[in-house]
Scaffold this motif. Structure first.
Motif, PDB file in Angstrom:
ATOM      1  N   PRO A   1      38.085  38.296  46.532  1.00  0.00           N
ATOM      2  CA  PRO A   1      39.434  38.832  46.331  1.00  0.00           C
ATOM      3  C   PRO A   1      39.800  38.788  44.849  1.00  0.00           C
ATOM      4  CG  PRO A   1      39.542  36.605  47.222  1.00  0.00           C
ATOM      5  CD  PRO A   1      38.085  37.003  47.236  1.00  0.00           C
ATOM      6  N   ALA A   2      40.472  39.841  44.385  1.00  0.00           N
ATOM      7  CA  ALA A   2      40.815  39.926  42.959  1.00  0.00           C
ATOM      8  C   ALA A   2      42.290  40.222  42.746  1.00  0.00           C
ATOM      9  CB  ALA A   2      39.949  40.981  42.277  1.00  0.00           C
ATOM     10  N   SER A   3      43.085  40.058  43.801  1.00  0.00           N
ATOM     11  CA  SER A   3      44.527  40.341  43.725  1.00  0.00           C
ATOM     12  C   SER A   3      45.327  39.053  43.841  1.00  0.00           C
ATOM     13  CB  SER A   3      44.934  41.282  44.865  1.00  0.00           C
ATOM     14  OG  SER A   3      44.199  42.477  44.841  1.00  0.00           O
ATOM     15  N   GLY A   4      46.631  39.163  43.586  1.00  0.00           N
ATOM     16  CA  GLY A   4      47.536  38.040  43.795  1.00  0.00           C
ATOM     17  C   GLY A   4      47.101  36.790  43.062  1.00  0.00           C
ATOM     18  N   ALA A   5      46.936  35.704  43.818  1.00  0.00           N
ATOM     19  CA  ALA A   5      46.552  34.420  43.219  1.00  0.00           C
ATOM     20  C   ALA A   5      45.159  34.456  42.602  1.00  0.00           C
ATOM     21  CB  ALA A   5      46.608  33.325  44.286  1.00  0.00           C
ATOM     22  N   TYR A   6      44.376  35.464  42.930  1.00  0.00           N
ATOM     23  CA  TYR A   6      42.996  35.558  42.449  1.00  0.00           C
ATOM     24  C   TYR A   6      42.830  36.561  41.306  1.00  0.00           C
ATOM     25  CZ  TYR A   6      42.402  33.333  46.986  1.00  0.00           C
ATOM     26  OH  TYR A   6      42.518  32.495  48.068  1.00  0.00           O
ATOM     27  N   SER A   7      43.951  37.002  40.726  1.00  0.00           N
ATOM     28  CA  SER A   7      43.891  38.062  39.725  1.00  0.00           C
ATOM     29  C   SER A   7      43.692  37.567  38.297  1.00  0.00           C
ATOM     30  CB  SER A   7      45.163  38.916  39.792  1.00  0.00           C
ATOM     31  OG  SER A   7      46.314  38.130  39.544  1.00  0.00           O
ATOM     32  N   LYS A   8      43.707  36.238  38.085  1.00  0.00           N
ATOM     33  CA  LYS A   8      43.487  35.720  36.732  1.00  0.00           C
ATOM     34  C   LYS A   8      42.082  36.062  36.253  1.00  0.00           C
ATOM     35  CE  LYS A   8      46.641  31.750  36.460  1.00  0.00           C
ATOM     36  NZ  LYS A   8      46.715  30.288  36.265  1.00  0.00           N
ATOM     37  N   LEU A   9      41.999  36.577  35.040  1.00  0.00           N
ATOM     38  CA  LEU A   9      40.708  37.002  34.507  1.00  0.00           C
ATOM     39  C   LEU A   9      39.748  35.825  34.367  1.00  0.00           C
ATOM     40  CD1 LEU A   9      39.063  39.386  33.465  1.00  0.00           C
ATOM     41  CD2 LEU A   9      39.996  38.969  31.190  1.00  0.00           C
ATOM     42  N   SER A  10      40.258  34.646  34.057  1.00  0.00           N
ATOM     43  CA  SER A  10      39.393  33.474  33.879  1.00  0.00           C
ATOM     44  C   SER A  10      38.639  33.139  35.157  1.00  0.00           C
ATOM     45  CB  SER A  10      40.216  32.273  33.422  1.00  0.00           C
ATOM     46  OG  SER A  10      41.261  31.991  34.343  1.00  0.00           O
ATOM     47  N   THR A  11      39.323  33.163  36.299  1.00  0.00           N
ATOM     48  CA  THR A  11      38.643  32.865  37.570  1.00  0.00           C
ATOM     49  C   THR A  11      37.774  34.027  38.002  1.00  0.00           C
ATOM     50  OG1 THR A  11      40.578  33.642  38.810  1.00  0.00           O
ATOM     51  CG2 THR A  11      40.448  31.303  38.348  1.00  0.00           C
ATOM     52  N   LEU A  12      38.191  35.252  37.668  1.00  0.00           N
ATOM     53  CA  LEU A  12      37.398  36.422  38.026  1.00  0.00           C
ATOM     54  C   LEU A  12      36.054  36.410  37.300  1.00  0.00           C
ATOM     55  CD1 LEU A  12      37.786  38.933  39.842  1.00  0.00           C
ATOM     56  CD2 LEU A  12      38.389  40.199  37.778  1.00  0.00           C
ATOM     57  N   LYS A  13      36.051  35.938  36.062  1.00  0.00           N
ATOM     58  CA  LYS A  13      34.805  35.861  35.294  1.00  0.00           C
ATOM     59  C   LYS A  13      33.784  34.960  35.996  1.00  0.00           C
ATOM     60  CE  LYS A  13      36.791  36.665  30.679  1.00  0.00           C
ATOM     61  NZ  LYS A  13      37.078  36.045  29.356  1.00  0.00           N
ATOM     62  N   THR A  14      34.266  33.835  36.531  1.00  0.00           N
ATOM     63  CA  THR A  14      33.365  32.915  37.244  1.00  0.00           C
ATOM     64  C   THR A  14      32.748  33.598  38.456  1.00  0.00           C
ATOM     65  OG1 THR A  14      34.706  31.025  36.555  1.00  0.00           O
ATOM     66  CG2 THR A  14      33.216  30.686  38.422  1.00  0.00           C
ATOM     67  N   LYS A  15      33.565  34.347  39.190  1.00  0.00           N
ATOM     68  CA  LYS A  15      33.065  35.020  40.383  1.00  0.00           C
ATOM     69  C   LYS A  15      32.100  36.140  40.040  1.00  0.00           C
ATOM     70  CE  LYS A  15      37.240  33.849  42.938  1.00  0.00           C
ATOM     71  NZ  LYS A  15      38.538  34.325  43.458  1.00  0.00           N
ATOM     72  N   LEU A  16      32.381  36.862  38.971  1.00  0.00           N
ATOM     73  CA  LEU A  16      31.495  37.948  38.557  1.00  0.00           C
ATOM     74  C   LEU A  16      30.124  37.424  38.147  1.00  0.00           C
ATOM     75  CD1 LEU A  16      34.058  40.078  36.540  1.00  0.00           C
ATOM     76  CD2 LEU A  16      32.785  40.863  38.552  1.00  0.00           C
ATOM     77  N   ASN A  17      30.067  36.178  37.721  1.00  0.00           N
ATOM     78  CA  ASN A  17      28.789  35.570  37.329  1.00  0.00           C
ATOM     79  C   ASN A  17      28.175  34.725  38.442  1.00  0.00           C
ATOM     80  OD1 ASN A  17      28.258  36.352  34.514  1.00  0.00           O
ATOM     81  ND2 ASN A  17      30.251  35.427  34.134  1.00  0.00           N
ATOM     82  N   ALA A  18      28.710  34.850  39.658  1.00  0.00           N
ATOM     83  CA  ALA A  18      28.199  34.060  40.782  1.00  0.00           C
ATOM     84  C   ALA A  18      26.889  34.632  41.316  1.00  0.00           C
ATOM     85  CB  ALA A  18      29.237  34.006  41.898  1.00  0.00           C
ATOM     86  N   LYS A  19      26.131  33.753  41.937  1.00  0.00           N
ATOM     87  CA  LYS A  19      24.892  34.127  42.620  1.00  0.00           C
ATOM     88  C   LYS A  19      24.986  33.683  44.079  1.00  0.00           C
ATOM     89  CE  LYS A  19      21.734  33.487  38.668  1.00  0.00           C
ATOM     90  NZ  LYS A  19      20.539  32.730  38.214  1.00  0.00           N
TER      91      LYS A  19
END
Length: 354
Positions: free
Chosen positions: A233-251
Motif C-alpha cells: 500500500p502506498a496511500s494514507g499512512a503508507y504514503s511517506k516517501l521514506s517508508t516507500l523507499k524501503t518497500k521498493l527495495n524489498a525482496k
C-alpha cells in the motif's frame, strides 16, 4: 571485423551482464484515490503522487506492465533491474483527473482494478468507459475488482453456500464480460475487495486463468501464490516517501514453506511457521511484527525453521503479521506478510471449509 570466437566471447559477456542486471521479483504499489478531498486513509494528494513518481524516475526504477511482468516471473524470465509496477483499486474518477496526467507525462504503465456497478450507472465520482479507453492509449490497463465491491467471504442473510458461490461467480464473470464488451480485452487479473479470499475463491480464479491480489504486503516472485499475490500500500499512512523507499527495495522472503493455519483467526493467538531455503541469511536479524501488538515471539525449532506467535488474539476484523530480515548487503530487506480474518457471527462469513 570480429571473428566468430570474439563474437561468442562478447555475446557471452553481454549475457552475463544482462543476468547480473536482471531481477527475479517485483514490488507492486497499490493506490486508491489521487485527490485532496477524498478520505485520507486511502488517498495520496497529486503532490504526493508526483513525489512518488519522480522518485521512481530519478532512482532508476523501471516501471513495467503488471500482467506482462507476472507472466515473465511465472515463466522464470528475468525482469529489468529495479522493476516495479503501479496499480490502483476502485474506478475513482480522480485517478483520471489527479493521477493519469502524472503517469502519462512520465510514460509509466499502470493497472486500475475497477468495480463496475458505479461505472455502469454513470456515477460522476467514477471513471467512464471512454476515459478508460483514453487511458489505455497511454499505458493504462483495466482489470477486475468485482461488480459491487462486496466482502467476498460474507453470505447474505439466509443465503446457502451454493447461492453465495453463485453470487460471487457472477461478481467475477460479469466484470470480465464488461471488460471484453467495452474495451475489447481483459488482462485476466483481479484484486479481491478488502483483500479477502479463501481456497474456494482462489480456486475459482485458477479455473478462470485469473491472477489475483490480496492486501498483504510483500514482493511477487515465481514462488508466490498467483491467486493471492501481495502488494505494498502506498496511500494514507503508507504514503511517506521514506517508508516507500524501503518497500521498493524489498525482496521476497526466501521461504521453502509456510504454515499459517488457514485464512481465519479464532479466539486463540495466531502463529506462522516459516521454513527458509538453504543459503546464507541473517536469520538472527529476522523480526516479525503483529498489527497493533508489537513484536511476535519467535521460537526457532531448527536452524532453518521458526514459529512466530502473536502475543494475544486478534480482535474482530483483519489482523496481520509482517516479517522482515536484512539481506547480507544491508541495502535490502526480505519481506513477508500474512493476513487473517477474525469474524463475528453477525457478519455472516462462510466457514473455513467453504
Amino acid at each position: 571485423m570480429l571473428s566468430k570466437v570474439h563474437c561468442g566471447i562478447l555475446l557471452g559477456a553481454l549475457s552475463v551482464s544482462m543476468v547480473a542486471q536482471a531481477q527475479d521479483y517485483l514490488p507492486v504499489l497499490q493506490y486508491h484515490h489521487v485527490s485532496t478531498s477524498s478520505p485520507k486513509s486511502t488517498s495520496v494528494t497529486p503532490e504526493q503522487f508526483t513525489e512518488h513518481m519522480d522518485y521512481l524516475k530519478t532512482a532508476g526504477f523501471q516501471v513495467v506492465d503488471l500482467r506482462s511482468a507476472l507472466d515473465d516471473l511465472r515463466a522464470h524470465k528475468p525482469l529489468p533491474e529495479k522493476a516495479v509496477a503501479i496499480s490502483f483499486d476502485d474506478a475513482y474518477r480522480n485517478i483520471y483527473q489527479g493521477g493519469f496526467p502524472i503517469l502519462k507525462e512520465r510514460n509509466f504503465p499502470f493497472t486500475v482494478f475497477i468495480n463496475t456497478e458505479p461505472v455502469e450507472r454513470q456515477s460522476r465520482s467514477f471513471l467512464t468507459w471512454q476515459q478508460m479507453k483514453e487511458m489505455e492509449a497511454s499505458g493504462g490497463v483495466f482489470a477486475n475488482h468485482t461488480i459491487r465491491h462486496p466482502y467476498m467471504l460474507r453470505k447474505e442473510k439466509g443465503e446457502s453456500d451454493e447461492a453465495w458461490l453463485s453470487r460471487m461467480t457472477e461478481e467475477v464473470d460479469t466484470v470480465e464480460n464488461l471488460l471484453l464488451e467495452n474495451l475489447g480485452h481483459s488482462p485476466k487479473m483481479l484484486a479481491y475487495p478488502y483483500g479477502e479470499s479463501n481456497i474456494t475463491i482462489r480456486t475459482m480464479m485458477k479455473e478462470r486463468g485469473i491472477m489475483a491480489f490480496g492486501q498483504q504486503s510483500g514482493v511477487v516472485s515465481a514462488d508466490s501464490d498467483f491467486e493471492n499475490l501481495p502488494r505494498f500500500p502506498a496511500s494514507g499512512a503508507y504514503s511517506k516517501l521514506s517508508t516507500l523507499k524501503t518497500k521498493l527495495n524489498a525482496k521476497p522472503m526466501p521461504l521453502l514453506a509456510e504454515q499459517t493455519g488457514g485464512d481465519f483467526a479464532t479466539d486463540q493467538s495466531v502463529s506462522i511457521r516459516l521454513t527458509f531455503k538453504e543459503g546464507k541469511y541473517r536469520l538472527k536479524d529476522l523480526a516479525c511484527y503483529v498489527a497493533g501488538q508489537g513484536k511476535a515471539s519467535l521460537n526457532w525449532v531448527s536452524k532453518s525453521e521458526v514459529i512466530a506467535t502473536a502475543n494475544k488474539p486478534f480482535g474482530v476484523g483483519r489482523g496481520r503479521i509482517n516479517c522482515t530480515m536484512p539481506d547480507n548487503t544491508g541495502k535490502h530487506y526480505y519481506w513477508y506478510s500474512n493476513v487473517w480474518i477474525r469474524s463475528a457471527p453477525e457478519q455472516g462469513y462462510v466457514s473455513e471449509k467453504s
